[in-house]
Motif scaffolding. Structure first.
Motif: not given
Ligand SMILES: [Zn+2]
Length: 263
Positions: A98-116
């Motif tokens: 959809i042409g959206a940014g993604g960085k610091e996205a809500l609820p979570l940035d993809h690159n802050r989602d790497w946990d259990a």
């Protein structure tokens, strides 16, 4: 665009009999996240390269396109023969579509989602696959491609603990940056020293970044880094990014050729 990325993977799969496309996951909005595996699953070396955890960082996909195009070329034959590569051109397909940014996205940035408890199915699936690859065969190289800052040079973010590393770990991270500096030379040279993402201040948050999660879940001989490019320069065009990607491929070939698992 996700459709361009799909076309690229189709072309490569048609060219290389050892290539197999796969669906990494369906996103929260039901879109397919596609990847390609090139090489024998049981190959002696294993690599994972991906881009667009931050949807708007389109240059990351262009570096990826240059890389995978080089990887499918004759120059990469020797590397392909001993490596199983997994490549994901676009992780955050929902925002890219959809042409959206993604960085610091809500609820979570993809690159802050790497946990259990990852909330994005594509992140959870990547974690499962990387876990599996490492358990069965050992992972040699993980590289995440980013394209965040207008005036950024070309550089790698390395592990925060680099200065304190010893043994094989220290040797491999050092060899990687040295070989990358010798191989990524067009349209600009990559910086010959790691930078560290010190803007991420807590250990907890660092652990939720893909590169940190991979380091924590793989072995001493694994290297896990991100390659960063800028965009506000005439050199950072589709062609320029493509050259960076080809250089990345040559660095990978030189690195694997040395056998990073040697004692
Ligand atoms: Zn990024």
């Amino acid at each position: 665009m996700p459709s361009d990325a799909d076309k690229l993977l189709e072309d490569i799969a048609a060219r290389l009999p050892e290539a197999k496309r796969f669906e990494l996951a369906k996103t929260r909005e039901g879109r397919s996240v596609h990847g390609i595996r090139i090489g024998d699953e049981n190959a002696p070396h294993q690599a994972w390269i991906g881009s667009r955890q931050h949807a708007w960082e389109a240059g990351g996909s262009q570096v990826g396109r240059g890389f995978i195009t080089w990887y499918a070329s004759d120059e990469a034959k020797t590397l392909r023969a001993k490596t199983c590569l997994h490549y994901i051109p676009i992780m955050d397909v929902d925002n890219a579509a959809i042409g959206a940014g993604g960085k610091e996205a809500l609820p979570l940035d993809h690159n802050r989602d790497w946990d259990a408890k990852s909330i994005y199915p594509e992140v959870a699936a990547a974690q499962r696959m990387i876990h599996d690859i490492h358990a069965k065969h050992g992972l040699d190289v993980f590289i995440d491609l980013h394209n965040p800052g207008a005036d950024d040079p070309i550089f790698f973010f390395g592990p925060f603990a680099f200065e304190r590393m010893t043994g094989i770990q220290q040797r491999n991270y050092q060899r990687w940056i040295d070989l990358a500096a010798a191989s990524i030379i067009e349209p600009l040279k990559v910086q010959s020293n790691y930078r560290f993402a010190t803007y991420v201040t807590s250990e907890e948050e660092r652990g939720r970044m893909s590169s940190g999660w991979v380091r924590a879940n793989t072995g001493d001989s694994t290297i896990s880094v991100t390659l960063e490019t800028g965009w506000n320069s005439s050199l950072m065009s589709v062609e320029g990014y493509g050259k960076v990607g080809a250089g990345l491929g040559r660095a990978l070939a030189a690195y694997i050729e040395e056998n990073p698992r040697r004692k």
